[in-house]
Design a protein around this motif. Structure first.
Motif, short mmCIF file in Angstrom:
data_model
loop_
_atom_site.label_atom_id
_atom_site.label_comp_id
_atom_site.label_asym_id
_atom_site.label_seq_id
_atom_site.Cartn_x
_atom_site.Cartn_y
_atom_site.Cartn_z
N LEU A 18 25.86 3.59 10.41
CA LEU A 18 26.68 4.16 9.35
C LEU A 18 27.80 4.99 9.95
O LEU A 18 27.78 5.35 11.12
N ASP A 19 28.76 5.33 9.11
CA ASP A 19 29.94 6.03 9.61
C ASP A 19 29.76 7.54 9.52
O ASP A 19 30.61 8.26 8.99
N TYR A 20 28.65 8.02 10.05
CA TYR A 20 28.38 9.45 10.13
C TYR A 20 28.13 9.76 11.60
O TYR A 20 27.14 9.30 12.19
N GLU B 199 27.12 15.82 1.76
CA GLU B 199 27.81 15.43 3.00
C GLU B 199 26.82 15.43 4.15
O GLU B 199 26.06 16.37 4.33
N VAL B 200 26.83 14.37 4.93
CA VAL B 200 25.96 14.25 6.10
C VAL B 200 26.60 14.99 7.27
O VAL B 200 27.76 14.75 7.60
N GLN B 201 25.84 15.87 7.88
CA GLN B 201 26.33 16.62 9.04
C GLN B 201 25.38 16.40 10.20
O GLN B 201 24.18 16.60 10.08
N PRO C 175 20.87 18.89 9.34
CA PRO C 175 20.36 19.71 8.24
C PRO C 175 20.54 19.04 6.88
O PRO C 175 21.62 18.55 6.56
N GLY C 176 19.46 18.98 6.13
CA GLY C 176 19.53 18.40 4.80
C GLY C 176 19.56 16.89 4.77
O GLY C 176 19.63 16.29 3.69
N PHE C 177 19.49 16.25 5.88
CA PHE C 177 19.56 14.80 5.95
C PHE C 177 18.18 14.20 5.69
O PHE C 177 17.20 14.67 6.28
N ASN D 21 14.43 8.25 5.49
CA ASN D 21 15.11 7.03 5.03
C ASN D 21 16.16 6.51 6.00
O ASN D 21 16.81 5.50 5.70
N TYR D 22 16.33 7.17 7.13
CA TYR D 22 17.39 6.78 8.04
C TYR D 22 16.91 6.80 9.49
O TYR D 22 15.81 7.26 9.78
#
Length: 120
Positions: free
Chosen positions: A107-109, A1-3, A25-27, A31-32
């Motif tokens: 994107l939808d985050y 999950e993207v946070q 975190p963790g993203f 790449n983005y």
């Protein structure tokens, strides 16, 4: 999950500065891209700026060009929005949003937002 987690908002006088942070975190930063939006009271969200952390290239919308600067700390998976010479019309909730590389497709985050108020 993207946070995505924004911070750094507050109350500042016209002409002042603030630095917003967007932690992911963790993203996979390589790449983005990360986009900043804002929403003024009673208005829709408008895009402010975008950065590709992989190459550091950033883009700015006309209302903030020359006053706002994006940067990234890839080791911390965090991007920053340095806002200088703030104006009352910069008031609003600031959100960060993920996008594909080179800020091509949003994107939808979304983060939860942080309030910025510019007032004397």
């Amino acid at each position: 999950e993207v946070q995505l987690v924004e911070s750094g908002g507050g109350l500042v006088q016209p002409g002042g500065s603030l630095r917003l942070s967007c932690a992911a975190p963790g993203f996979p930063f390589d790449n983005y891209a990360i986009v900043w939006f804002r929403q003024a009271p009673g208005k829709g969200r408008e895009r402010v700026s975008c950065i590709s952390p992989s190459d550091g290239i950033s883009y700015y919308e006309d209302p903030v060009k020359g006053r706002f600067t994006m940067s990234s700390d890839n080791a911390k998976n965090t991007v920053y929005l340095q806002m200088n010479s703030l104006k009352p019309e910069d008031t609003g909730i600031y959100y960060c949003r993920a996008a594909t590389m080179a800020c091509a497709v949003e994107l939808d985050y979304w983060g939860q937002g942080t309030q910025v108020t510019v007032s004397s």
